[in-house]
Scaffold this motif. Sequence first.
Motif, PDB file in Angstrom:
ATOM      1  N   GLU A 138       0.829  -1.207   0.000  1.00 11.92           N
ATOM      2  CA  GLU A 138       0.000   0.000   0.000  1.00 11.92           C
ATOM      3  C   GLU A 138       0.868   1.265   0.000  1.00 11.92           C
ATOM      4  O   GLU A 138       1.853   1.347   0.733  1.00 11.92           O
ATOM      5  N   ASN A 169      -6.920   1.993   3.784  1.00 10.36           N
ATOM      6  CA  ASN A 169      -5.790   2.537   3.019  1.00 10.36           C
ATOM      7  C   ASN A 169      -6.084   3.987   2.604  1.00 10.36           C
ATOM      8  O   ASN A 169      -7.094   4.569   3.020  1.00 10.36           O
ATOM      9  N   THR A 171      -7.243   5.383   0.092  1.00 14.21           N
ATOM     10  CA  THR A 171      -8.527   5.702  -0.536  1.00 14.21           C
ATOM     11  C   THR A 171      -9.691   5.083   0.230  1.00 14.21           C
ATOM     12  O   THR A 171     -10.774   4.865  -0.324  1.00 14.21           O
ATOM     13  N   ARG A 193      -6.988 -10.094   0.980  1.00 16.08           N
ATOM     14  CA  ARG A 193      -5.931  -9.125   1.292  1.00 16.08           C
ATOM     15  C   ARG A 193      -5.823  -8.909   2.799  1.00 16.08           C
ATOM     16  O   ARG A 193      -6.806  -9.083   3.535  1.00 16.08           O
TER      17      ARG A 193
END
Length: 365
Positions: A138, A169, A171, A193
């Motif tokens: 990330e 994250n 966004t 993830r």
Amino acid sequence: MHIITSVLVAALLGQAPVLAHPGEDLRHEANLRRHYLSLQANNLDHCAEAFEAEGLHRRTINRRATRVAELGGSLDNLYRRQAPKITSSHKGSQGYKLDTDPKVVFAGNNNCVLTPEVTEGPFFVQGQDIRGTIVEKEIGVPLHLDFQLIDVTTCKPLKDVYIELWNVNATGVYSGAISPVNGIASDTSNLDRTFLRSVQKTDANGVVQFSTNFPGYYASRATHMHVMTHLNGVPKANNTMWDLSATYAGQLFFDQDFINAIEKLDLYSKNRQSKTKNETLTADSYVEYVTLGDKVDLNNGLFGWYRLGVNPTYNWTIMAAAQRLKEGGKIKTGNLGAGVLFLGGFPTYAPGAGGAPAPKPTKGL
Ligand SMILES: *[C@@H]1O[C@H](CO)[C@@H](O)[C@H](O)[C@H]1NC(C)=O
Ligand SMILES: *[C@@H]1O[C@H](CO)[C@@H](O)[C@H](O)[C@H]1NC(C)=O
Ligand SMILES: *[C@@H]1O[C@H](CO)[C@@H](O)[C@H](O)[C@H]1NC(C)=O
Ligand SMILES: *[C@@H]1O[C@H](CO)[C@@H](O)[C@H](O)[C@H]1NC(C)=O
């Protein structure tokens, strides 16, 4: 707020719990939290003398200063928040220099008491790795954290306790979860993830240090991180944490001024979700921080610190929205059928069997 199964909670609210969704206000949650905190110390201010006497305060200052040096912070132009007011911006005007006494910079005693049942947010995923570095691939503003866990009843640090951290994250997307309010809902690979999630064990000073990214925002909650403790957690052989009992949870927030500055950065500005500004808080849940690097450039990241208090005599159980298994992520649809609105389901809460009785409802909620 979340779907809360406990009879106690329903009684506190004086009504059946209702299904909530983003955009709905969080007043019930705030009321429950206030109620729990009315039953016991709601901050660690009463521990100040004990911290001095045991040298904990001095060790804390040294540790924070050392960590900043390790992170390549030149300790020049450190930019620290000031004025621990809940209702106004904490932005500091003071620039710190190389020769500023670390006592001045790192003495902040910002803290809050985690609650056993209510401040948890959605998207808790069971089975995370025990690890300190959680960024994976990330991209975002590096956020290095120093958390200290204190028993509010004794003012002693709690050692060998697992602390779990998770945040979105840049966004505004959580790994390990799928929901219409979590990135692209059709991207089912997100279930597998694990970015920006981890668990770590506190040391003899009750301390853990995480390196994550500064969170973006998502609908209905102000920019925040989730923390949770596992008081008696025992890791599995594969170094993952599955404990669901004695979990104390809370959210940590950031100054709005600082969030505004971060959101001007390219990466964060791409977020198209609706934004919620800082919530009205009853405790100072704002992370204290300094920026890193030899000039104020947010891309260099920041170092933040916080003290968390828990009262270990309460024992509650949490239910996860999803699980992280060897074969990948798995939604827990059994959790109250919340899948209609949230495919990942909201976590739900019930008082743990055994342990101390749940706090008794009182008037004036
Ligand atoms: C956040 O995570 C989602 C899901 O993996 C991804 O689509 C998005 O690009 C990520 N944001 C950033 C800034 O990398
Ligand atoms: C919260 O937002 C209000 C309104 O934008 C602002 O006046 C206040 O300073 C903010 N508080 C913090 C702690 O950033
Ligand atoms: C870790 O171990 C647990 C329990 O043995 C198992 O259920 C889980 O799938 C494993 N997780 C990973 C990521 O290998
Ligand atoms: C909480 O209760 C559960 C279930 O009875 C038990 O397994 C766990 O050890 C208890 N945890 C603490 C910290 O008392």
